[in-house]
Design a protein around this motif. Structure first.
Motif, short mmCIF file in Angstrom:
data_model
loop_
_atom_site.label_atom_id
_atom_site.label_comp_id
_atom_site.label_asym_id
_atom_site.label_seq_id
_atom_site.Cartn_x
_atom_site.Cartn_y
_atom_site.Cartn_z
N TRP A 157 0.84 -1.19 0.00
CA TRP A 157 0.00 0.00 0.00
C TRP A 157 0.87 1.25 0.00
CZ3 TRP A 157 -3.30 -1.81 4.78
CH2 TRP A 157 -3.95 -3.01 4.44
N GLN A 162 0.18 3.26 5.15
CA GLN A 162 0.77 2.29 6.06
C GLN A 162 1.22 2.96 7.36
OE1 GLN A 162 3.51 -0.73 4.66
NE2 GLN A 162 3.05 -0.25 2.53
N ARG A 178 -2.01 -4.26 8.20
CA ARG A 178 -3.29 -4.98 8.17
C ARG A 178 -3.81 -5.21 9.58
NH1 ARG A 178 -0.82 -9.50 4.25
NH2 ARG A 178 0.78 -9.18 5.82
N THR A 181 -5.31 -2.01 10.57
CA THR A 181 -6.65 -1.87 10.01
C THR A 181 -7.67 -2.54 10.92
OG1 THR A 181 -5.74 -1.86 7.77
CG2 THR A 181 -8.09 -2.30 7.99
#
Length: 293
Positions: A157, A162, A178, A181
């Motif tokens: 990304w 990030q 991730r 997220t």
């Protein structure tokens, strides 16, 4: 009947346990805690186990100490959960590290409990910080093996995205965007305002760090954002709608974090503590003066 009572107690205890993990981000939400624990497990099952064991130890200690209100709200779990994570980022996940999680989590919970009883200022993550600093000093003094840093995951990304997501995840030592997220989703489950506050504060500090010429690698790892995430959330609730205090706390934590880096000292969440305590006192003093005018 007895089976129903046991199931009821298990459900209640499970919510208390997950609220303790949610309280890492100052959210007394079992749903948020479940997603946050899943975020840790996404990056490392070992860290997730240590986090859960620390939260379990703290919650059980709180119940045994008769702190029913604190245990139900998760206030007896979060310092223990963070301490469990702290042990695993200092020491390799061997027998020594696992044997230290429960007693150190218990000590952190006792420290937070004693602090709340004697001081009007919230302890936040202070017990975790003090105990982890002592563990770091002991590991250095005794020449103990140190944990090996994990390789940073790059999902491809954009760098700033990030950096923002890592800023949210680094509250729990998560550098996989991730996992960050998932942390953001967990905060949104607790309250959308918490997710918005976390994203804005992490993004603000990422922008200011870039403009100030702070090291890019540290910025993209989220190291300038995680203290700001906590400071903004803690100060957001002082006076709803007054965003000046969360912004001020986030920026102050950024400056303090850079100061720790220049001094080559491990900061953990100390910048969050110093910034939040300072801004909180100013905000409360201003509020008191406004009411007396």
């Amino acid at each position: 009947m007895s089976l129903q009572l046991r199931d009821s107690f298990g459900a209640v205890f499970g919510r208390m346990l997950l609220r303790g993990i949610g309280q890492i981000y100052l959210l007394p939400s079992a749903g948020a805690g479940a997603v946050l624990l899943a975020a840790v497990a996404w990056q490392s099952w070992t860290m997730a186990g240590a986090c859960l064991l620390g939260a379990l130890t703290g919650t059980v200690w709180g119940m045994a100490a008769g702190d029913a209100v604190g245990s139900r709200a998760g206030l007896d779990g979060y310092n223990g959960a963070l301490t469990g994570l702290g042990v695993m980022i200092v020491l390799p996940a061997d027998l020594l590290a696992w044997s230290l999680v429960a007693p150190l989590a218990c000590l952190a919970t006792w420290g937070a409990h004693a602090w709340r009883r004697r001081c009007s200022v919230p302890p936040y993550t202070a017990p975790f910080v003090l105990i982890t600093w002592l563990l770091m000093a002991a590991a250095t003094g005794l020449d103990l093996p140190r944990a090996v840093a994990t390789v940073t995951v790059d999902p491809g990304w954009g760098g700033p995205i990030q950096g923002l997501l890592r800023g949210v995840g680094q509250v729990m030592f998560l550098d996989d965007p991730r996992a960050g997220t998932l942390c953001l989703l967990g905060l949104a489950l607790g309250t959308p305002w918490a997710a918005l506050s976390a994203a804005l504060s992490a993004g603000l500090c990422l922008l200011v760090a870039g403009l100030a010429g702070f090291p890019t690698d540290a910025a993209l790892l989220g190291l300038y954002g995680f203290n700001a995430v906590l400071a903004a959330e803690a100060l957001r609730t002082i006076r709803p709608g007054a965003w000046i205090w969360p912004c001020l706390g986030a920026l102050l934590s950024l400056g303090l974090m850079r100061g720790f880096q220049l001094l080559e000292l491990p900061s953990l969440t100390a910048p969050f503590l110093l910034a939040t305590w300072g801004v909180r006192q100013v905000a409360l003093r201003r509020s008191t003066q406004a009411r007396t005018v």
